[in-house]
Design a protein around this motif. Structure first.
Motif, PDB file in Angstrom:
ATOM      1  N   VAL A 190     -30.153  -3.739  13.959  1.00 22.58           N
ATOM      2  CA  VAL A 190     -29.778  -2.618  14.822  1.00 22.58           C
ATOM      3  C   VAL A 190     -28.260  -2.524  14.950  1.00 22.58           C
ATOM      4  O   VAL A 190     -27.676  -1.436  14.851  1.00 22.58           O
ATOM      5  CB  VAL A 190     -30.434  -2.770  16.215  1.00 22.58           C
ATOM      6  N   PHE A 191     -27.613  -3.693  15.138  1.00 19.82           N
ATOM      7  CA  PHE A 191     -26.152  -3.698  15.245  1.00 19.82           C
ATOM      8  C   PHE A 191     -25.514  -3.185  13.949  1.00 19.82           C
ATOM      9  O   PHE A 191     -24.552  -2.400  13.990  1.00 19.82           O
ATOM     10  CB  PHE A 191     -25.653  -5.121  15.534  1.00 19.82           C
ATOM     11  N   ALA A 192     -26.039  -3.630  12.803  1.00 20.91           N
ATOM     12  CA  ALA A 192     -25.477  -3.206  11.512  1.00 20.91           C
ATOM     13  C   ALA A 192     -25.616  -1.705  11.315  1.00 20.91           C
ATOM     14  O   ALA A 192     -24.684  -1.047  10.837  1.00 20.91           O
ATOM     15  CB  ALA A 192     -26.165  -3.959  10.376  1.00 20.91           C
ATOM     16  N   VAL A 193     -26.780  -1.151  11.686  1.00 25.97           N
ATOM     17  CA  VAL A 193     -27.002   0.292  11.539  1.00 25.97           C
ATOM     18  C   VAL A 193     -26.055   1.074  12.441  1.00 25.97           C
ATOM     19  O   VAL A 193     -25.445   2.072  12.020  1.00 25.97           O
ATOM     20  CB  VAL A 193     -28.471   0.645  11.850  1.00 25.97           C
ATOM     21  N   ILE A 194     -25.912   0.627  13.681  1.00 24.75           N
ATOM     22  CA  ILE A 194     -25.012   1.321  14.617  1.00 24.75           C
ATOM     23  C   ILE A 194     -23.567   1.243  14.127  1.00 24.75           C
ATOM     24  O   ILE A 194     -22.840   2.246  14.107  1.00 24.75           O
ATOM     25  CB  ILE A 194     -25.139   0.713  16.028  1.00 24.75           C
ATOM     26  N   ALA A 195     -23.133   0.042  13.684  1.00 18.68           N
ATOM     27  CA  ALA A 195     -21.755  -0.129  13.209  1.00 18.68           C
ATOM     28  C   ALA A 195     -21.498   0.723  11.976  1.00 18.68           C
ATOM     29  O   ALA A 195     -20.464   1.407  11.873  1.00 18.68           O
ATOM     30  CB  ALA A 195     -21.490  -1.607  12.909  1.00 18.68           C
ATOM     31  N   ALA A 196     -22.453   0.713  11.025  1.00 21.16           N
ATOM     32  CA  ALA A 196     -22.281   1.496   9.795  1.00 21.16           C
ATOM     33  C   ALA A 196     -22.256   2.989  10.099  1.00 21.16           C
ATOM     34  O   ALA A 196     -21.473   3.744   9.505  1.00 21.16           O
ATOM     35  CB  ALA A 196     -23.405   1.174   8.805  1.00 21.16           C
ATOM     36  N   SER A 197     -23.102   3.419  11.038  1.00 21.96           N
ATOM     37  CA  SER A 197     -23.137   4.838  11.408  1.00 21.96           C
ATOM     38  C   SER A 197     -21.820   5.279  12.033  1.00 21.96           C
ATOM     39  O   SER A 197     -21.305   6.366  11.746  1.00 21.96           O
ATOM     40  CB  SER A 197     -24.296   5.113  12.372  1.00 21.96           C
ATOM     41  N   LEU A 198     -21.259   4.423  12.900  1.00 24.65           N
ATOM     42  CA  LEU A 198     -19.989   4.760  13.551  1.00 24.65           C
ATOM     43  C   LEU A 198     -18.843   4.818  12.546  1.00 24.65           C
ATOM     44  O   LEU A 198     -18.007   5.725  12.579  1.00 24.65           O
ATOM     45  CB  LEU A 198     -19.680   3.741  14.645  1.00 24.65           C
ATOM     46  N   ILE A 199     -18.812   3.833  11.624  1.00 26.31           N
ATOM     47  CA  ILE A 199     -17.764   3.832  10.599  1.00 26.31           C
ATOM     48  C   ILE A 199     -17.894   5.073   9.716  1.00 26.31           C
ATOM     49  O   ILE A 199     -16.903   5.739   9.399  1.00 26.31           O
ATOM     50  CB  ILE A 199     -17.858   2.544   9.748  1.00 26.31           C
ATOM     51  N   ARG A 200     -19.129   5.390   9.327  1.00 27.88           N
ATOM     52  CA  ARG A 200     -19.385   6.548   8.464  1.00 27.88           C
ATOM     53  C   ARG A 200     -19.004   7.849   9.162  1.00 27.88           C
ATOM     54  O   ARG A 200     -18.507   8.783   8.537  1.00 27.88           O
ATOM     55  CB  ARG A 200     -20.872   6.557   8.090  1.00 27.88           C
ATOM     56  N   TRP A 201     -19.226   7.927  10.463  1.00 33.37           N
ATOM     57  CA  TRP A 201     -18.905   9.148  11.209  1.00 33.37           C
ATOM     58  C   TRP A 201     -17.422   9.233  11.527  1.00 33.37           C
ATOM     59  O   TRP A 201     -16.785  10.272  11.323  1.00 33.37           O
ATOM     60  CB  TRP A 201     -19.718   9.204  12.509  1.00 33.37           C
ATOM     61  N   LEU A 202     -16.835   8.134  11.998  1.00 37.03           N
ATOM     62  CA  LEU A 202     -15.464   8.176  12.509  1.00 37.03           C
ATOM     63  C   LEU A 202     -14.392   7.973  11.442  1.00 37.03           C
ATOM     64  O   LEU A 202     -13.346   8.628  11.487  1.00 37.03           O
ATOM     65  CB  LEU A 202     -15.277   7.088  13.574  1.00 37.03           C
ATOM     66  N   VAL A 220     -31.832  10.982  11.612  1.00 32.80           N
ATOM     67  CA  VAL A 220     -32.064   9.571  11.291  1.00 32.80           C
ATOM     68  C   VAL A 220     -30.750   8.969  10.808  1.00 32.80           C
ATOM     69  O   VAL A 220     -30.092   9.544   9.937  1.00 32.80           O
ATOM     70  CB  VAL A 220     -33.148   9.431  10.202  1.00 32.80           C
ATOM     71  N   PRO A 221     -30.320   7.829  11.370  1.00 32.40           N
ATOM     72  CA  PRO A 221     -29.025   7.236  10.978  1.00 32.40           C
ATOM     73  C   PRO A 221     -28.931   6.977   9.483  1.00 32.40           C
ATOM     74  O   PRO A 221     -29.926   6.636   8.826  1.00 32.40           O
ATOM     75  CB  PRO A 221     -28.996   5.919  11.767  1.00 32.40           C
ATOM     76  N   LEU A 222     -27.728   7.163   8.938  1.00 35.88           N
ATOM     77  CA  LEU A 222     -27.394   6.868   7.541  1.00 35.88           C
ATOM     78  C   LEU A 222     -28.201   7.691   6.544  1.00 35.88           C
ATOM     79  O   LEU A 222     -28.433   7.272   5.407  1.00 35.88           O
ATOM     80  CB  LEU A 222     -27.579   5.369   7.252  1.00 35.88           C
ATOM     81  N   THR A 223     -28.641   8.880   6.967  1.00 38.39           N
ATOM     82  CA  THR A 223     -29.302   9.813   6.049  1.00 38.39           C
ATOM     83  C   THR A 223     -28.496  11.105   6.023  1.00 38.39           C
ATOM     84  O   THR A 223     -27.566  11.289   6.804  1.00 38.39           O
ATOM     85  CB  THR A 223     -30.750  10.122   6.486  1.00 38.39           C
TER      86      THR A 223
END
Length: 358
Positions: free
Chosen positions: A19-31, A71-74
Motif C-alpha cells: 500500500v505504501f509503495a502504491v501511494i508513493a509511486a502514485s504521488l511521484i507519478r502525479w507530482l 485505479v492507481p497507476l493506470t
C-alpha cells in the motif's frame, strides 16, 4: 503496566508495504515524474522507438487530476483487461500548480491527444511531439521548412523527411543499416525501381553517393495543392503538410474578429476546447448562449506540435492545436532504450542511457 504491542503478521507487513509503495509511486507519478515509452517513429531520429524516458511534471507545473476516481497507476484501462480504470462521475476544473518555466518554442512535450474525445482530458492517450510554435506566433510552412513570424524556424538536428531512393538493385537490410536506417525506415516500391526512405538530409546525401543508388529525391507536396485532411481546412485554404499557413497560434487573451476566414481557422478550436456550454457556428456567425458575437477572446493557451520525422507524423497539421489543459509535461531524459529489431543484450542501446532530450 504497559500493554505489549501486538506484532504484525508477515502478511500484514507485506500488505502495508505494498500500500505504501502504491501511494508513493502514485504521488511521484502525479507530482514529479512519469515514465513514458516511444511507441512510433514520429520523432525519429531525435527519439527512437523503444526509448524509455521520464516526463517532468515540475517544469510546466503539475496538473491537478481532472478525473480523481481512478485505479492507481493506470491510465484508461485496468491492466490486461478492457475494463475502464476510472469513473467520470466527478470531473474537476482545470488547475495547474506553478512550474519552473512555460513551454518554449522547440521544447519536446508530452500531452494528451486532443482529438480523442471519448475520454476525459487527463485520460486521453499520451503523445510526444515538438512545440514548433507557441501562443502569438504566426506559423507558416514552405516546402517543408517552418517559418515563425516570417523568419526561418530552428530545425531539429535530426529532422527527417521521406525520399524516393531509386536503384536497379535489391538492397539488403544490412545496406540500409550501414547508413543508420532501421527496418521501419524504408519500404520497397512494388514496381521494383527503388525504395521510399525516411531519413535525414545528411544521410540522403550520403545515399546519393553510393554506386548502388541512381537517384535520391525528397518528396514534397506541391504548393496550393490543398489536402482535405489537413487542419483547419486544407481544401479551403489550399494547404498541405509541406505548405501550410500563415496562421497565428491563439493564446489566453487573444481576440479575433468573427468573419468567414476566422471561423474557418478557429471555429473548431473554440467549439472543442474552450469549454463553452452553448455555442454554435451558423452561416459563419458565432452564436454563444443564443447571442451572435462579433469577436471572441480565447480562454487558454494553445500550441502547435509537430514530429521531427516530418513525413511520418500525425500532428497539429492534421488534428489542430494542443490546448494548455492537455499538456502533461516536458520530456526530460532517457533512462533505457531497447531496439525491437535486435535480440538479447544487443537490444540495449547503451549509448542512449540517461541522455537529455533537446
Amino acid at each position: 503496566m504497559t500493554k505489549e504491542k501486538k506484532k504484525k503478521s508477515a502478511t500484514r507487513e507485506w500488505v502495508d508495504a505494498l500500500v505504501f509503495a502504491v501511494i508513493a509511486a502514485s504521488l511521484i507519478r502525479w507530482l514529479l515524474l512519469e515514465p513514458f515509452t516511444i511507441p512510433t517513429g514520429s520523432m525519429e531520429k531525435s527519439l527512437l522507438v523503444g526509448d524509455f524516458l521520464f516526463v517532468s511534471k515540475m517544469h510546466y507545473g503539475t496538473r491537478i487530476p481532472k478525473t480523481p476516481l481512478q485505479v492507481p497507476l493506470t491510465h484508461q484501462k485496468i491492466w490486461g483487461t478492457e475494463l475502464k480504470s476510472y469513473s467520470d462521475l466527478i470531473q474537476l476544473p482545470y488547475y495547474r500548480l506553478p512550474g519552473f518555466t512555460s513551454i518554449k518554442r522547440n521544447d519536446v512535450v508530452v500531452f494528451n491527444y486532443p482529438a480523442e474525445y471519448e475520454y476525459p482530458v487527463d485520460l486521453k492517450t499520451n503523445y510526444i511531439k515538438r512545440a514548433v510554435a507557441v501562443p502569438g506566433d504566426v506559423l507558416e510552412i514552405k516546402r517543408g521548412q517552418v517559418y515563425i513570424n516570417g523568419e526561418l524556424g530552428d530545425n531539429p538536428e535530426k529532422m527527417q523527411f521521406s525520399y524516393d531512393v531509386l536503384t536497379d538493385r535489391n538492397l539488403s537490410m544490412e545496406f540500409f543499416e550501414e547508413y543508420g536506417i532501421n527496418r521501419d525506415g524504408y519500404i520497397a516500391f512494388s514496381n521494383g525501381v527503388g525504395y521510399l526512405v525516411w531519413t535525414t538530409e545528411e544521410i540522403a546525401k550520403n545515399l546519393e553517393k553510393s554506386p548502388a543508388i541512381t537517384n535520391v529525391t525528397k518528396r514534397l507536396d506541391r504548393e496550393d495543392m490543398g489536402e482535405s485532411n489537413v487542419f483547419p481546412d486544407g481544401a479551403y485554404f489550399g494547404w498541405n503538410k509541406d505548405n501550410w499557413g500563415p496562421l497565428e497560434i491563439p493564446g489566453e487573451g487573444t481576440t479575433i474578429q468573427i468573419n468567414e476566414e476566422t471561423m474557418a481557422k478557429y471555429a473548431f478550436t473554440i467549439e472543442k476546447y474552450e469549454g463553452l456550454k452553448n455555442m454554435e457556428v451558423r452561416d459563419n456567425k458565432l452564436i454563444i448562449d443564443g447571442q451572435e458575437v462579433s469577436s471572441y477572446t480565447f480562454k487558454q493557451n494553445y500550441y502547435f506540435m509537430m514530429g521531427d520525422n516530418r513525413h511520418d507524423s500525425l500532428d497539429s497539421r492534421y488534428w489542430g492545436f494542443v490546448p494548455e489543459d492537455h499538456v502533461v509535461g516536458k520530456a526530460w531524459f532517457l533512462w533505457l532504450s531497447l531496439d525491437k529489431h535486435k535480440s538479447m543484450f544487443s537490444k540495449i542501446r547503451w549509448n542512449r542511457f540517461f541522455n537529455g532530450i533537446d
